[in-house]
Structure formats: C-alpha cells, structure tokens
Design a protein around this motif. Structure first.
Motif, PDB file in Angstrom:
ATOM      1  N   ALA A  16       0.823  -1.217   0.000  1.00 46.90           N
ATOM      2  CA  ALA A  16       0.000   0.000   0.000  1.00 46.90           C
ATOM      3  C   ALA A  16       0.856   1.267   0.000  1.00 46.90           C
ATOM      4  CB  ALA A  16      -0.936   0.004   1.207  1.00 46.90           C
ATOM      5  N   GLY A  17       2.179   1.104   0.143  1.00 48.68           N
ATOM      6  CA  GLY A  17       3.067   2.252   0.059  1.00 48.68           C
ATOM      7  C   GLY A  17       3.413   2.921   1.370  1.00 48.68           C
ATOM      8  N   PHE A  18       3.040   2.313   2.493  1.00 49.70           N
ATOM      9  CA  PHE A  18       3.408   2.901   3.773  1.00 49.70           C
ATOM     10  C   PHE A  18       4.921   2.856   3.947  1.00 49.70           C
ATOM     11  CE2 PHE A  18      -1.025   1.965   4.579  1.00 49.70           C
ATOM     12  CZ  PHE A  18      -1.436   3.080   5.282  1.00 49.70           C
ATOM     13  N   HIS A  19       5.460   3.854   4.633  1.00 57.10           N
ATOM     14  CA  HIS A  19       6.896   3.945   4.877  1.00 57.10           C
ATOM     15  C   HIS A  19       7.333   2.998   5.994  1.00 57.10           C
ATOM     16  CE1 HIS A  19      10.865   5.556   5.635  1.00 57.10           C
ATOM     17  NE2 HIS A  19      10.520   5.812   6.886  1.00 57.10           N
ATOM     18  N   ALA A  20       6.562   2.975   7.077  1.00 54.78           N
ATOM     19  CA  ALA A  20       6.958   2.196   8.247  1.00 54.78           C
ATOM     20  C   ALA A  20       5.741   1.602   8.926  1.00 54.78           C
ATOM     21  CB  ALA A  20       7.713   3.079   9.243  1.00 54.78           C
ATOM     22  N   LEU A  21       6.001   0.535   9.655  1.00 55.54           N
ATOM     23  CA  LEU A  21       4.998  -0.063  10.518  1.00 55.54           C
ATOM     24  C   LEU A  21       5.520   0.050  11.947  1.00 55.54           C
ATOM     25  CD1 LEU A  21       2.305  -1.543  10.678  1.00 55.54           C
ATOM     26  CD2 LEU A  21       3.571  -3.696  10.516  1.00 55.54           C
ATOM     27  N   TRP A  22       4.823   0.842  12.760  1.00 51.12           N
ATOM     28  CA  TRP A  22       5.190   1.053  14.161  1.00 51.12           C
ATOM     29  C   TRP A  22       4.443   0.040  15.006  1.00 51.12           C
ATOM     30  CZ3 TRP A  22       8.480   4.672  16.424  1.00 51.12           C
ATOM     31  CH2 TRP A  22       9.075   5.560  15.530  1.00 51.12           C
ATOM     32  N   ILE A  23       5.157  -0.581  15.930  1.00 45.39           N
ATOM     33  CA  ILE A  23       4.599  -1.620  16.773  1.00 45.39           C
ATOM     34  C   ILE A  23       4.773  -1.192  18.224  1.00 45.39           C
ATOM     35  CG2 ILE A  23       4.806  -4.031  17.449  1.00 45.39           C
ATOM     36  CD1 ILE A  23       6.331  -4.039  14.456  1.00 45.39           C
ATOM     37  N   ASN A  24       3.652  -1.046  18.924  1.00 39.04           N
ATOM     38  CA  ASN A  24       3.778  -0.619  20.321  1.00 39.04           C
ATOM     39  C   ASN A  24       4.128  -1.803  21.206  1.00 39.04           C
ATOM     40  OD1 ASN A  24       1.224  -1.887  20.492  1.00 39.04           O
ATOM     41  ND2 ASN A  24       0.610  -0.524  22.136  1.00 39.04           N
ATOM     42  N   GLU A  25       4.779  -1.492  22.296  1.00 36.98           N
ATOM     43  CA  GLU A  25       5.135  -2.531  23.256  1.00 36.98           C
ATOM     44  C   GLU A  25       4.448  -2.224  24.564  1.00 36.98           C
ATOM     45  OE1 GLU A  25       8.963  -4.530  23.436  1.00 36.98           O
ATOM     46  OE2 GLU A  25       9.174  -3.760  25.477  1.00 36.98           O
ATOM     47  N   THR A  26       3.743  -3.209  25.068  1.00 39.24           N
ATOM     48  CA  THR A  26       3.140  -3.101  26.387  1.00 39.24           C
ATOM     49  C   THR A  26       3.672  -4.256  27.226  1.00 39.24           C
ATOM     50  OG1 THR A  26       1.235  -4.379  25.620  1.00 39.24           O
ATOM     51  CG2 THR A  26       1.034  -1.967  25.559  1.00 39.24           C
ATOM     52  N   GLN A  27       3.426  -4.220  28.503  1.00 44.69           N
ATOM     53  CA  GLN A  27       3.935  -5.267  29.390  1.00 44.69           C
ATOM     54  C   GLN A  27       3.512  -6.631  28.867  1.00 44.69           C
ATOM     55  OE1 GLN A  27       4.250  -4.010  33.187  1.00 44.69           O
ATOM     56  NE2 GLN A  27       5.183  -5.854  33.937  1.00 44.69           N
ATOM     57  N   GLY A  28       4.484  -7.515  28.743  1.00 47.30           N
ATOM     58  CA  GLY A  28       4.221  -8.863  28.260  1.00 47.30           C
ATOM     59  C   GLY A  28       4.307  -9.014  26.749  1.00 47.30           C
ATOM     60  N   ARG A  77      11.238  -3.689   2.062  1.00 48.89           N
ATOM     61  CA  ARG A  77      11.678  -2.309   2.272  1.00 48.89           C
ATOM     62  C   ARG A  77      10.937  -1.582   3.393  1.00 48.89           C
ATOM     63  NH1 ARG A  77       8.580  -2.903  -1.854  1.00 48.89           N
ATOM     64  NH2 ARG A  77       6.800  -1.571  -2.171  1.00 48.89           N
ATOM     65  N   LEU A  78       9.899  -2.175   3.919  1.00 47.66           N
ATOM     66  CA  LEU A  78       9.119  -1.547   4.985  1.00 47.66           C
ATOM     67  C   LEU A  78       9.989  -1.357   6.220  1.00 47.66           C
ATOM     68  CD1 LEU A  78       6.165  -0.653   5.673  1.00 47.66           C
ATOM     69  CD2 LEU A  78       5.879  -2.933   6.681  1.00 47.66           C
ATOM     70  N   VAL A  79      10.022  -0.142   6.734  1.00 48.97           N
ATOM     71  CA  VAL A  79      10.729   0.137   7.982  1.00 48.97           C
ATOM     72  C   VAL A  79       9.874  -0.398   9.122  1.00 48.97           C
ATOM     73  CG1 VAL A  79      11.514   2.001   9.514  1.00 48.97           C
ATOM     74  CG2 VAL A  79      11.899   2.158   7.044  1.00 48.97           C
ATOM     75  N   VAL A  80      10.515  -1.023  10.105  1.00 46.59           N
ATOM     76  CA  VAL A  80       9.812  -1.494  11.301  1.00 46.59           C
ATOM     77  C   VAL A  80      10.313  -0.679  12.488  1.00 46.59           C
ATOM     78  CG1 VAL A  80       9.296  -3.802  10.455  1.00 46.59           C
ATOM     79  CG2 VAL A  80      11.454  -3.406  11.599  1.00 46.59           C
ATOM     80  N   ALA A  81       9.378  -0.308  13.343  1.00 46.39           N
ATOM     81  CA  ALA A  81       9.719   0.595  14.439  1.00 46.39           C
ATOM     82  C   ALA A  81       8.970   0.183  15.694  1.00 46.39           C
ATOM     83  CB  ALA A  81       9.367   2.032  14.051  1.00 46.39           C
ATOM     84  N   THR A  82       9.628   0.371  16.831  1.00 47.69           N
ATOM     85  CA  THR A  82       8.961   0.109  18.101  1.00 47.69           C
ATOM     86  C   THR A  82       8.590   1.434  18.736  1.00 47.69           C
ATOM     87  OG1 THR A  82      11.003   0.107  19.423  1.00 47.69           O
ATOM     88  CG2 THR A  82      10.306  -1.987  18.462  1.00 47.69           C
ATOM     89  N   GLY A  83       7.401   1.487  19.249  1.00 48.79           N
ATOM     90  CA  GLY A  83       6.950   2.734  19.857  1.00 48.79           C
ATOM     91  C   GLY A  83       6.195   2.484  21.146  1.00 48.79           C
ATOM     92  N   VAL A  84       6.786   2.541  22.238  1.00 47.72           N
ATOM     93  CA  VAL A  84       8.189   2.575  22.613  1.00 47.72           C
ATOM     94  C   VAL A  84       8.445   1.486  23.640  1.00 47.72           C
ATOM     95  CG1 VAL A  84       8.581   5.017  22.120  1.00 47.72           C
ATOM     96  CG2 VAL A  84       7.848   4.364  24.419  1.00 47.72           C
ATOM     97  N   ILE A  85       9.699   1.064  23.748  1.00 45.59           N
ATOM     98  CA  ILE A  85      10.111   0.078  24.737  1.00 45.59           C
ATOM     99  C   ILE A  85      10.443   0.822  26.031  1.00 45.59           C
ATOM    100  CG2 ILE A  85      11.855  -1.640  25.342  1.00 45.59           C
ATOM    101  CD1 ILE A  85      12.213  -2.068  22.268  1.00 45.59           C
ATOM    102  N   ALA A  86       9.789   0.442  27.114  1.00 47.27           N
ATOM    103  CA  ALA A  86      10.006   1.108  28.406  1.00 47.27           C
ATOM    104  C   ALA A  86      11.315   0.620  29.020  1.00 47.27           C
ATOM    105  CB  ALA A  86       8.847   0.819  29.350  1.00 47.27           C
ATOM    106  N   VAL A  87      12.257   1.528  29.180  1.00 47.48           N
ATOM    107  CA  VAL A  87      13.587   1.138  29.658  1.00 47.48           C
ATOM    108  C   VAL A  87      13.632   0.893  31.168  1.00 47.48           C
ATOM    109  CG1 VAL A  87      14.700   2.259  27.693  1.00 47.48           C
ATOM    110  CG2 VAL A  87      14.504   3.490  29.873  1.00 47.48           C
TER     111      VAL A  87
END
Length: 149
Positions: free
Chosen positions: A27-39, A55-65
C-alpha cells in the motif's frame, strides 16, 4: 516527500503482524510502528514483519527502559537479526520517574554504541524532548497534548 506510517498494537502478535505486513508495504506505507506493552516484545513482532517485507521500515513505539534495559534490547537485536537499516528502536522512560532522564541518557548511549539502527525517544516532557532533539534520531510524540506541544 511525504512519508506515512501505520501503527499496530504489539498484542496483535508476530504471526498476524507478519500476515498483514506485505499488504502494508504494497500500500506504500513507509513504516509499521509496533507498540510494546507489558508482556509484549515489540522487537519480536518487528522481526516477523521484517522477514515478510523487503523495504518496509519497522519501528517500536516505545520500549520502556525501566522494564527492559539496554542489555536486554541489544540481546533481542542480536537474536532477532532485524536489518538495522530498516529498524527504528523507540524507547521511553516507562513508569519509574526517579532517575528517568539519566536512565534514558544511558540507554541511548548504550544502544548508540552497539547498533546502527535509528533510535527514537518517547518524549512527552520538555527534558525528554530536549534529550530526543540532542541525542536521538527521532522523537515519538504520539501522546503529547496540544498544550505541551
């Protein structure tokens, strides 16, 4: 050039995310952001997505440090072998307020020393926004109120 990205819940899981990823890329999206929750390990979901796309960029939004230190994130990166040129590792301070800025600064430094992936900071407060501007490749502002912006 406008780049549009899409975000999904990490709880969707690696299998479902991998199933939809080729459609997101087509579909032409630049990135797929994946949220992280506990577990939920967003990097495991990101790895599954990366394997099904070119070519799809993968991103985490966000890992709790405060829950996952840099050493654990780096262990996951080594184990999962996500192409660094297609990865954005988004980190956030998490729930522990005491020492949050120092923890984020150290995590950024540790990640920067060990990976070439782009780094993003969940930056809601002014100090975190400054940290993102000075030391990260991007800021994640998805929960920033208009008043704060």
């Amino acid at each position: 050039m406008t780049r549009i990205s899409l975000g999904i819940a990490g709880s969707l899981g690696p299998e479902k995310a991998a199933e939809i990823a080729p459609y997101v890329e087509a579909a032409g999206f630049h990135a797929l952001w994946i949220n992280e929750t506990q577990g939920i390990n967003a990097l495991e979901v990101a790895a599954a997505v990366a394997k099904e796309t070119d070519r799809l960029v993968v991103a985490t939004g966000v890992i709790a440090v405060d829950r996952r230190p840099a050493s654990e994130i780096l262990d996951d990166l080594a184990r999962l072998e996500i192409p660094a040129e297609r990865l954005v590792v988004g980190i956030g301070s998490g729930q522990k307020r005491e020492g949050a800025l120092a923890r984020m600064e150290q995590t950024l430094a540790d990640l920067r020393a060990a990976t070439t992936a782009r780094l993003a900071v969940g930056a809601l407060g002014p100090k975190m926004r400054r940290l993102a501007a000075e030391h990260a490749d991007a800021a994640v502002l998805s929960w920033l109120s208009p008043e704060e912006a």
